[in-house]
Design a protein around this motif. Structure first.
Motif, PDB file in Angstrom:
ATOM      1  N   ASP A 119       0.732  -0.990  -0.030  1.00 26.61           N
ATOM      2  CA  ASP A 119      -0.085  -0.043  -0.045  1.00 26.61           C
ATOM      3  C   ASP A 119       0.807   1.321   0.059  1.00 26.61           C
ATOM      4  O   ASP A 119       0.326   2.310   0.152  1.00 26.61           O
ATOM      5  CB  ASP A 119      -0.984  -0.037   1.090  1.00 26.61           C
ATOM      6  CG  ASP A 119      -1.838  -1.315   1.053  1.00 26.61           C
ATOM      7  OD1 ASP A 119      -2.528  -1.218   0.221  1.00 26.61           O
ATOM      8  OD2 ASP A 119      -1.981  -1.899   2.065  1.00 26.61           O
ATOM      9  N   HIS A 128       0.027   0.894 -10.527  1.00 25.73           N
ATOM     10  CA  HIS A 128      -0.808   2.438 -10.520  1.00 25.73           C
ATOM     11  C   HIS A 128      -0.655   2.690 -12.168  1.00 25.73           C
ATOM     12  O   HIS A 128      -1.847   3.178 -12.529  1.00 25.73           O
ATOM     13  CB  HIS A 128      -0.076   3.256  -9.881  1.00 25.73           C
ATOM     14  CG  HIS A 128      -0.578   4.814 -10.285  1.00 25.73           C
ATOM     15  ND1 HIS A 128      -1.508   5.098  -9.609  1.00 25.73           N
ATOM     16  CD2 HIS A 128      -0.133   5.859 -10.985  1.00 25.73           C
ATOM     17  CE1 HIS A 128      -2.130   6.360  -9.920  1.00 25.73           C
ATOM     18  NE2 HIS A 128      -0.996   6.672 -10.923  1.00 25.73           N
ATOM     19  N   SER A 194      -5.594   2.203  -5.431  1.00 24.69           N
ATOM     20  CA  SER A 194      -5.417   2.129  -4.005  1.00 24.69           C
ATOM     21  C   SER A 194      -6.442   1.618  -3.073  1.00 24.69           C
ATOM     22  O   SER A 194      -7.824   2.180  -3.426  1.00 24.69           O
ATOM     23  CB  SER A 194      -5.129   3.374  -3.408  1.00 24.69           C
ATOM     24  OG  SER A 194      -5.457   3.740  -2.115  1.00 24.69           O
TER      25      SER A 194
END
Ligand code: PHE
Ligand code: CO
Length: 290
Positions: A119, A128, A194
């Motif tokens: 994380d 990402h 996320s």
């Protein structure tokens, strides 16, 4: 920060800062990190991410297991919207980043985060960049928006208004929310990639959720170190594209006279979906007076 526009590419990179993804060099542990993250997010995002994102995820077949091979993924992406993903060693000089977008190339990191820190991310990694950004690039309207943003970036740089345009990117491409018949949905890459912010952005009472307004967004600073204190909600991707088709030069001229808006403000002119308590942000002010 980003390198200066004239900076030479790092050793091993091409003149346009791209490198080979070298997919065959990923190890089993790196592929496993992708798979863990993918499974975690894909499950949670059903009913949270917008339809365009979920459709894109499906179309790109990113769940074959392991880090996607850009070459294979690009065949489908090119067919759908003419976009492709290129590997880069890290953050690019602004002008180079915009140049790629203006030509429908999305620069993506090649490395993947450490399995012990799923994380925590200092710099965008391949999860990402690819899981977060690429599904939306399969949507024709969003695909046009991103290309126009690249062209607009080259102009904004010449007009010395990059900081204003960067806020638009942040509050749309990275942290955008969309209004739908089923309620608010996520389309921003920083949120969908996320786990914690996918929940916070939609469900937490802390942040403001305000109707998207181009100039308002450009006057709002943002946080790079924690969850956002404000999210901006677009009515649709078509509305986002339509709002940005106008010439920004007169807007930039007006912004020279306008002050920034405090990050937690709700203005009388705002349409608020949520007036946030800002409790989360306040709880994070370490050592602040009560
Ligand atoms: N219309 C903007 C300009 O005149 C370009 C742009 C389009 C910027 C879409 C961002 C997103 O500069
Ligand atoms: Co991003």
């Amino acid at each position: 920060m980003n390198a200066s526009p004239m900076a030479a590419p790092p050793a091993g990179a091409r003149a346009d800062w791209t490198i080979d993804q070298a997919w065959e060099r990923y190890g089993a542990a790196e592929h496993a990190v992708w798979t863990t993250l993918y499974q975690r997010q894909a499950k949670m995002l059903a009913g949270r991410a917008c339809d365009a994102f979920m459709r894109g995820l499906e179309a790109l077949d990113l769940r074959r297991g392991g880090i996607p091979n850009f070459e294979t993924m690009n065949l489908e992406l090119r067919r759908l919207t003419g976009w492709s993903v290129v590997a880069v060693p890290g953050l690019l000089p602004d002008a180079m980043f915009f140049e790629h977008l203006a030509n429908r190339r999305f620069p993506a990191g090649r490395f993947i985060r450490d399995g012990a820190h799923l994380d925590y991310l200092q710099e965008p990694d391949v999860f990402h960049d690819v899981f977060g950004h690429v599904p939306m690039l399969t949507d024709p309207t969003f695909a046009d928006y991103m290309q126009a943003y690249g062209q607009g970036g080259l102009r904004a740089g010449q007009l010395s208004h990059l900081h204003h345009l960067a806020r638009l990117y942040w509050y749309t491409v990275e942290f955008g929310l969309m209004q739908t018949g089923e309620g608010l949905r996520i389309y921003g890459a920083g949120i969908v990639s996320s786990r914690a912010e996918s929940i916070f952005a939609l469900d937490d009472p802390s942040p403001n959720r305000l109707a998207f307004d181009l100039e308002r967004v450009m006057r709002t600073p943002y946080r790079i170190d924690d969850f956002q204190q404000a999210y901006f909600v677009i009515p649709s991707l078509d509305a986002l594209l339509a709002a940005t088709l106008q010439d920004f030069a007169p807007i930039y001229a007006r912004l020279e006279m306008a002050s920034d808006i405090p990050i937690d403000a709700v203005l009388p002119t705002d349409t608020a979906f949520t007036r946030g308590t800002q409790a989360y942000a306040k709880s994070r002010l370490v050592g602040a007076a009560p």
